[in-house]
Design a protein around this motif. Structure first.
Motif, mmCIF file in Angstrom:
data_model
loop_
_atom_site.group_PDB
_atom_site.id
_atom_site.type_symbol
_atom_site.label_atom_id
_atom_site.label_comp_id
_atom_site.label_asym_id
_atom_site.label_seq_id
_atom_site.Cartn_x
_atom_site.Cartn_y
_atom_site.Cartn_z
ATOM 1 N N PHE A 135 0.834 -1.193 0.000
ATOM 2 C CA PHE A 135 0.000 0.000 0.000
ATOM 3 C C PHE A 135 0.870 1.244 0.000
ATOM 4 O O PHE A 135 2.035 1.218 0.396
ATOM 5 C CB PHE A 135 -0.985 0.012 1.172
ATOM 6 N N ASP A 136 0.297 2.327 -0.491
ATOM 7 C CA ASP A 136 0.952 3.622 -0.568
ATOM 8 C C ASP A 136 -0.116 4.645 -0.193
ATOM 9 O O ASP A 136 -1.036 4.900 -0.973
ATOM 10 C CB ASP A 136 1.473 3.856 -1.981
ATOM 11 N N ILE A 137 -0.053 5.167 1.035
ATOM 12 C CA ILE A 137 -1.094 6.054 1.558
ATOM 13 C C ILE A 137 -0.473 7.316 2.123
ATOM 14 O O ILE A 137 0.703 7.329 2.490
ATOM 15 C CB ILE A 137 -1.965 5.344 2.622
ATOM 16 N N GLN A 138 -1.264 8.368 2.164
ATOM 17 C CA GLN A 138 -0.792 9.608 2.778
ATOM 18 C C GLN A 138 -1.957 10.336 3.400
ATOM 19 O O GLN A 138 -3.112 10.083 3.081
ATOM 20 C CB GLN A 138 -0.061 10.484 1.775
ATOM 21 N N GLY A 139 -1.635 11.233 4.312
ATOM 22 C CA GLY A 139 -2.664 11.995 5.000
ATOM 23 C C GLY A 139 -2.036 12.831 6.099
ATOM 24 O O GLY A 139 -0.848 13.157 6.049
ATOM 25 N N ALA A 140 -2.854 13.153 7.092
ATOM 26 C CA ALA A 140 -2.405 14.047 8.154
ATOM 27 C C ALA A 140 -3.034 13.638 9.479
ATOM 28 O O ALA A 140 -3.901 12.755 9.526
ATOM 29 C CB ALA A 140 -2.765 15.498 7.813
ATOM 30 N N ILE A 141 -2.610 14.290 10.528
ATOM 31 C CA ILE A 141 -3.222 14.093 11.841
ATOM 32 C C ILE A 141 -4.669 14.568 11.763
ATOM 33 O O ILE A 141 -4.963 15.602 11.154
ATOM 34 C CB ILE A 141 -2.434 14.867 12.920
ATOM 35 N N THR A 142 -5.578 13.805 12.349
ATOM 36 C CA THR A 142 -6.996 14.147 12.344
ATOM 37 C C THR A 142 -7.203 15.603 12.764
ATOM 38 O O THR A 142 -6.632 16.057 13.749
ATOM 39 C CB THR A 142 -7.768 13.219 13.305
ATOM 40 N N GLY A 143 -8.005 16.315 11.985
ATOM 41 C CA GLY A 143 -8.308 17.703 12.286
ATOM 42 C C GLY A 143 -7.321 18.701 11.707
ATOM 43 O O GLY A 143 -7.473 19.907 11.914
ATOM 44 N N THR A 144 -6.292 18.210 10.993
ATOM 45 C CA THR A 144 -5.308 19.101 10.372
ATOM 46 C C THR A 144 -5.183 18.750 8.894
ATOM 47 O O THR A 144 -5.653 17.699 8.453
ATOM 48 C CB THR A 144 -3.923 18.987 11.034
ATOM 49 N N THR A 145 -4.534 19.604 8.148
ATOM 50 C CA THR A 145 -4.269 19.317 6.735
ATOM 51 C C THR A 145 -2.780 19.219 6.439
ATOM 52 O O THR A 145 -2.394 18.839 5.341
ATOM 53 C CB THR A 145 -4.898 20.392 5.829
ATOM 54 N N SER A 146 -1.956 19.594 7.400
ATOM 55 C CA SER A 146 -0.516 19.468 7.209
ATOM 56 C C SER A 146 0.149 19.407 8.581
ATOM 57 O O SER A 146 -0.446 19.827 9.572
ATOM 58 C CB SER A 146 0.038 20.644 6.390
#
Length: 114
Positions: free
Chosen positions: A85-96
Motif C-alpha cells: 500500500f501507498d497512503i498519505q494523510g495528516a493528523i486528524t483535524g489538520t491538513t498538514s
C-alpha cells in the motif's frame, strides 16, 4: 487487503523518516517501532485504500516524525494492490504536515496446524 506482516516506511518531509512492522489481519492494523505503537484499520475498495491509525507512545524518547507527540490519530488515503500500500494523510483535524506511508507484505500470518 491480504492479511500478513508488513514492513512500513513513513516520512514527513525528506528528513523525518521512520519504519516499523504492522500486522494486518482482516483489515485491522496492529504494529509498532522502538517507541510508538500503531493500531487502526485499512479498508481497500478495488485499488483505493482508506486507513485510520492511532499512534501512541509507549517507551523512550518522544520522537515521532511529527515531533514530540504522545498520541495522535492519522487519517490516510491512497492505493493498494492487496500485498502493498501507498497512503498519505495528516493528523486528524489538520491538513498538514502530510505523512507518506508505504507498506509491503513480508510474510503471511502464522497459522497453527493442529
Amino acid at each position: 487487503m491480504t492479511s500478513g506482516i508488513f514492513f512500513v516506511e513513513f516520512s514527513v518531509g525528506p528528513n523525518n523518516v521512520g519504519g516499523g512492522l504492522a500486522v494486518i489481519a482482516e483489515g485491522d492494523i496492529n504494529g509498532g517501532d522502538a517507541t510508538y505503537l500503531y493500531r487502526g484499520y485499512i479498508d481497500v475498495y478495488g485499488n483505493q485504500a482508506k486507513a485510520v491509525i492511532e499512534v501512541s507512545h509507549y517507551r523512550g524518547p518522544l520522537n515521532s516524525v511529527f515531533g514530540p507527540l504522545k498520541k495522535f490519530t492519522l487519517e490516510l488515503n491512497g492505493f493498494s494492490d492487496g500485498h502493498a500500500f501507498d497512503i498519505q494523510g495528516a493528523i486528524t483535524g489538520t491538513t498538514s504536515p502530510i505523512i507518506h506511508i508505504v507498506g509491503r507484505k513480508v510474510s503471511p500470518l502464522y497459522e497453527r496446524k493442529d
